[in-house]
Design a protein around this motif. Sequence first.
Motif, PDB file in Angstrom:
ATOM      1  N   UNK A 312       0.863  -1.178   0.000  1.00  0.00           N
ATOM      2  CA  UNK A 312       0.000   0.000   0.000  1.00  0.00           C
ATOM      3  C   UNK A 312       0.899   1.227   0.000  1.00  0.00           C
ATOM      4  N   UNK A 313       0.623   2.143  -0.901  1.00  0.00           N
ATOM      5  CA  UNK A 313       1.367   3.396  -0.969  1.00  0.00           C
ATOM      6  C   UNK A 313       0.465   4.517  -0.474  1.00  0.00           C
ATOM      7  N   UNK A 314       0.946   5.256   0.519  1.00  0.00           N
ATOM      8  CA  UNK A 314       0.228   6.444   0.971  1.00  0.00           C
ATOM      9  C   UNK A 314       0.758   7.629   0.176  1.00  0.00           C
ATOM     10  N   UNK A 315      -0.115   8.199  -0.640  1.00  0.00           N
ATOM     11  CA  UNK A 315       0.281   9.266  -1.562  1.00  0.00           C
ATOM     12  C   UNK A 315      -0.344  10.593  -1.154  1.00  0.00           C
ATOM     13  N   UNK A 316       0.438  11.651  -1.302  1.00  0.00           N
ATOM     14  CA  UNK A 316      -0.085  13.012  -1.190  1.00  0.00           C
ATOM     15  C   UNK A 316      -0.020  13.616  -2.584  1.00  0.00           C
ATOM     16  N   UNK A 317      -1.022  14.408  -2.931  1.00  0.00           N
ATOM     17  CA  UNK A 317      -1.032  15.097  -4.221  1.00  0.00           C
ATOM     18  C   UNK A 317      -1.281  16.577  -3.941  1.00  0.00           C
TER      19      UNK A 317
END
Length: 381
Positions: A312-317
């Motif tokens: 699981x990748x926790x991404x911020x955009x």
Amino acid sequence: MGQPVLGILTLYLNDRGLMEEKSIYARMTDAGKSLGLDIFVFTPADVNYSTNRIHAHMYDPTTKSWIRRWRSFPHMIYDRCRIQKSHRFAQLGQFRRKYGHLTFLNRVLRNKFTVYRTLGREERFRPHLPLTRMYENQNDLTELIRKYPLVYLKPINGTGGRGILRIEREQTGTYLIQGRDQSRRIISPQRVGLAGLHGRLRKWDLKENRYLVQQGIQLKLPNGRVHDYRMLVQKNRSGEWEVTGCAGRIGASGSITSNLHGGGQAAKMRTLLGDWIRSEDTVTSVIRKAEEFGVDVAAYLEKSYGRLCELALDLAIDRKGQIWLLEVNPKPSREVFIQAGERETYRRAIIRPLEYAVWLYEQKQKRKTSAETANMRHELD
């Protein structure tokens, strides 16, 4: 070819035998039957090391009940063990050392900082990594807080938002400290000057507790709540990496993290991202780039650490559509998709590791058959 057997390895949460994710394992057992996969669940405490037998937990979909039965070791092991501070985690280390030669769907991923440095060796990943360093002394925090208006402090092996602090430089020159303690409780916001900042953080014992200092990304929605995205990347039935799904997470009021366990809520990625960026073309482009990035990261980490089956990748955009990788989780939960109303994604998230296990078993059987055939030819010659 016999029936493949998959053992799901987990840890008891206490000494009374409480087990997390039992409902997920029940669903997996049920789904495994339609794939011809026999599944049982066990912990290191259930292993008899002298006989190499396992006192397994087995789910019966007919009676919807769990039973215990002694089993031989499975063909493959799916490691779902999460870090915990207990003697049970020490038992896990013993198990991995003794049985590390067996076929695991997923090997152990290293701590957050090691993963960060591993990815940082590749130039293509660097623009997506917030500057991160180990907290060795006050200068590590001072340098980053002077460079960036927002900084996060997080334990190197923390999960679920525990012990995370957010420090934001305000217009007045003061610093706003917010966060959660080790029990996930929201701490009261505090404002201090730079001179008093380190004193206020002393009780957290940042060096002893192995904290990271990380550049913060501004992710507050108009309502003041923070948000990010949880992307699940898994191996498919052909043994290839694929994005199973990605959902948005919105933190609870007053929370500095978006974790669902901390009171956050889930949302569909396209909806949340559309509200954030407000350009349909940009949203479509960002989602495509995020998915390509997710597959690339998973493949690279597998090459670095050994076989993996899901991450699981926790991404911020950010507002410009720049994708930032906040964290990688090798033992992801799937509940975000149910909460976001994506039932089909949730179903795929459960079944994909099982499909991959069947593929892996078949590959091993083919290699075994090929080797036996080659030996027979050699003997005939």
